[in-house]
Every structure is written in C-alpha cells, then in structure tokens.
Write a protein that holds these residues in place. Structure first.
Motif: not given
Length: 479
Positions: A96-105, A276-283, A330-335
């Motif tokens: 679910m987190v990986r899918e959220l990253v795809d949505v954000s990108i 970078n922007e997408a990962l920041d938005r997800v976190e 795309y890298g590590y994501v903190r939830t």
C-alpha cells in the motif's frame, strides 16, 4: 484551508455527516500546522488516525477522497480484506505504501508537466515544421563551392570571401542567391506555421522516428502476487540494459504532435526532482484510506478457522500504521506521519474486536448516521454532482431536457428508503438502482423519443416503479 472552509467544500458533494467532516477537517489542518511548528518538535507531532464507523453507502469513502483532492495530497484507497487473499500471512501489506508512492509520483509529474507544457508544445511545433519542410542538407566540411563561368565573388583560388565589420567581427559573405532562397524558405515556414495553428494540416501524413516502448516478454517477468520485491524490478533493469530500438512510423499530424509533445515533456521534466518531491509529499501529507477494516476482525478467544488469518493481517498492518520505514523502488519511505483513515460498517464485529494495539493507533472514532428519506431528497438536489443533474446532462447529449418535480424527487426518496428498510440497507447507493430502473425505458428510447421535454412528477414515478416495489420476487433481483 481552515477547517470551516474544508467542511464547506465537503458540503458541496456530501450531505450530512457533520461529525466525520469536522474530524477529517481538523486532521488535515493539523498537517499544515505541523509543518509550521518549530523544527525540534515537528517530528514529535504524530497524526491522529481516524476510524469511521457507519453502514455502507453513507459517504465514508467519498469524504476521504474529496478531502485528499482538496488538500492536493497523495491519496490511496485499499480494501483491508484483499490482504487475506494469499493465506495466513496475507499479501504484502507494505504494497500500500509503494502504491501511494506511485500515486504521488504521477501527481507531481503531472504538475511539473503542466508547468512546462507551453514550452513542450512550442518545441514540438518546431519539430513538426522541420518534418513538413525539411532543412537543406549542409555541405560537408572542406567542400569548395562550384564556381560559375564568370564568377568573381569567390577569389581566383575558389576561397570564400569574408566581411569584416567596423568592430572587427568577421563573417562569411553570403551570396545574394542564397540570401533570397533562405528568405523564401523562411516565408514558407511561417505560412506552414500559420496553417498549423489554424488546424488546416491535421490530417496530413508525416513520418516520425519513435522509440519502441514495450518489451512484452519483459513485462511478463513480474514477481508472483504476494511476493512483490521491495526494490527489484527485473523487467525495468533489463530494459535499461537492452539498447533502445527506434522505428519510423507514418502517422497523421495530430498524432505526431501528441507523440512529440510527450517526448519533449520527458526531456523538460527532471525526474530526480519529481521523485524527491513525491517522497516528501508521501511522508508528510500522504493519506491512506483502509476500507472494510471490520472484515479483518475476528471473535476474541477463537484461534481456529479464518479468524487466524484476519488477526495476522491486523498484526501486519500494525507496524505500517504506527510508523516504519518501507523500501520502495524510489527509495526509503517513513510512514510515521502518513494519515490513516479506516472505515467499516461493523454490522457483525465491533471496533473493540480489533487487536488492542491496532485500536490504539486509531484514537479518533467517528460514527456516521444512516440516511433517512429527507437525506435522500437532499442528496438528489443539493450536491453539485447530484444524480438528477447527472441524468439531465446525459439526456442533454441527445438534445432532450429532463426535469424532476419536487414531488417526483420525494417519491424516489420514499421508495429508496422503503426498499432499504425491507432489504439490505445499502445507503445512498440504493438511489442508483432506483434511478436506473426509473429511467431505463427513457434512456433506451431517447434518440427517437416523441417528446424532447421529459418531466417526472410523483404520479409518473409511482406508475413506473410500483410494480417492482410491490412485487417481492422482482424486487429481490432488480433492486
């Protein structure tokens, strides 16, 4: 947006449920408040996750979806029950987190593409003009121009002449014939540009060179369901290694424009910056909506049967909700600061049937009320996307006007509420079935309908729906 404005925006699409709107508005505003807080305390401020309790069809999903759209935040809806498909351990909950990253990108890339779209369009236009009027081949270096019989422009040895300006700039002297040809060519190009803008060349065929995008065999090399690798995608890795093949295609000019604009957008958008922007938005702003969470609750003290799998899914969800680091391609994501909104009807189970640790991660509980007949009337008249307005727009496409009188709307609401009482209560979704049945004949015969102004009042609605509402067997299958 301040919370009051968020609630006002939600009111445009969702009727009632004030408590739920208030809770989610505060949660979203708190994301902004946290970003304004001092650096040393910002990481300590955790989001208050919400659990919505209420029957199906009362607006739980719609509230979360509209909210994410208002906030411009990456939003993902997942069904909790899908994680029980593979067995005891369940599907990979981290997906679910990986899918959220795809949505954000995709969201960030779309925004960046919108910013540079005029420039991409301009570049694509220049390339189209080059296709319509190919540039003259430049003479090979070192080639000597052919001398005319009486030419004195070039020196006796055939060397080109140069002109030195008063500032000392040296430029080759261009023969008059070449100047005239280039001027004529410039005028032709401008004429073609104007025809392009006027849309006169849209159906002309042009030949363009495109990269072959897909490798069907590589696309099939995906890991099996439930074993999605954290960061390894063999198909993508091999596509990087295999040299890109180009092929020439003959397409209409409007299709060529689309292909060229896509190519230019890829060149103009910096994907590293997007990631970078997408990962920041997800976190910091991501919202994950976990629907049907009541389907993974089991009876306490029962350790056999499907409940074992359900409790396993709860245990898998727990680390994601409480905050962990997930590896994505795309890298590590903190939830830790992702907002989780869970929802469930809880007809059979109760929120207290969830494991205590998971209950503690959803401190805010909001109960959504069942919809009444009066609510159905408001649902069909007040929201900007009301069903009556949707059907009126569909009929307008065939040149007809559809009108619902107030007594007709009340009758539809009464029938929907009555059927919900007698059978399963599916909330506002019952209006879809009632409206579809009511308008079935009209929508079928609309192109040849005798009158182009169709009016539904109370008696007309009763006449069309009475047989189905009264007939128990028909109602069971149709409504």
């Amino acid at each position: 947006m301040p919370p009051k404005k968020i609630v006002a925006e939600l009111d445009r699409y969702i009727v009632g449920q004030e408590a739920a709107k208030k809770a989610v508005a505060i949660a979203v505003r708190n994301r902004w408040r946290r970003s304004q807080a001092p650096e040393e305390i910002r990481d300590e401020i955790m989001p208050n996750n919400i659990i919505m309790i209420g029957p199906t069809g009362v607006g739980k999903t719609e509230i979360a979806r509209r909210l994410a759209r208002l906030a411009g935040a990456p939003f993902l809806k997942v069904e909790a029950s899908k994680f029980t498909e593979v067995g005891y351990v369940g599907r990979d909950v981290e997906s679910m987190v990986r899918e959220l990253v795809d949505v954000s990108i995709n969201m960030v890339r779309s925004e960046r593409e919108d910013d540079v779209y005029p420039m991409a369009e301009q570049r694509a236009e220049e390339r189209l003009l080059d296709l319509l009027l190919p540039p003259l081949p430049s003479p090979p270096p070192g080639a000597t121009p052919i001398q005319g019989a009486g030419s004195t422009e070039q020196g006796a040895a055939g060397r080109p002449l140069f002109v030195v300006s008063s500032k000392g700039d040296v430029q080759p002297k261009i023969p008059e014939a070449e100047t005239e040809a280039s001027e004529r060519r410039r005028r032709t190009r401008e004429k073609l540009r104007q025809q392009l803008k006027d849309g006169q060349l849209e159906e002309r065929d042009v030949e363009i060179e495109v990269q072959q995008q897909s490798f069907p065999l590589l696309e099939m090399m995906q890991p099996p369901q439930g074993m999605e690798g954290p960061d390894i995608n063999f198909g993508e890795a091999l596509q990087e290694l295999i040299p890109k093949k180009k092929k020439r295609r003959t397409v209409h000019l409007h299709e060529a424009r689309r292909i060229l604009i896509d190519e230019e957008l890829k060149k103009l958008v910096d994907m590293d910056d997007v990631v970078n922007e997408a990962l920041d938005r997800v976190e910091n702003h991501g919202v994950i909506f976990i629907d049907e969470i009541d389907k993974i609750t089991g009876q306490r003290g029962q350790s056999t049967g499907p409940d074992v799998s359900r409790e396993g899914v709860q245990r898998d969800l727990l680390p994601i909700v409480e905050g962990s680091t997930v590896q994505t391609r795309y890298g590590y994501v903190r939830t830790d600061h992702v907002l989780f909104i869970a929802a469930g009807a809880f007809h059979i189970a109760k929120p207290s049937d969830l494991i205590p640790e998971l209950q503690g991660r959803f401190p805010i509980r909001v109960e959504l009320s069942s919809l009444t007949e009066e609510d159905f009337v408001r649902i069909m008249t007040e929201p900007e996307n009301a069903l009556t307005k949707q059907y009126a727009a569909l009929c307008a496409a065939d040149g007809a006007t559809l009108e619902f009188r107030p007594d007709g709307i009340k009758e539809i609401a009464r029938i929907a509420a009555k059927v919900n009482e007698r059978m399963e209560n599916i909330g506002a979704r019952r209006l879809h079935t009632v409206m579809t049945t009511l308008l079935e004949d009209v929508m079928f015969e609309l192109p040849d309908y005798p009158t182009k102004h169709i009016v539904f009042d109370g008696p007309a609605v009763r006449e069309r729906l009475m047989r189905i509402v009264e007939d128990e067997d028909l109602r069971k299958y149709i409504l």
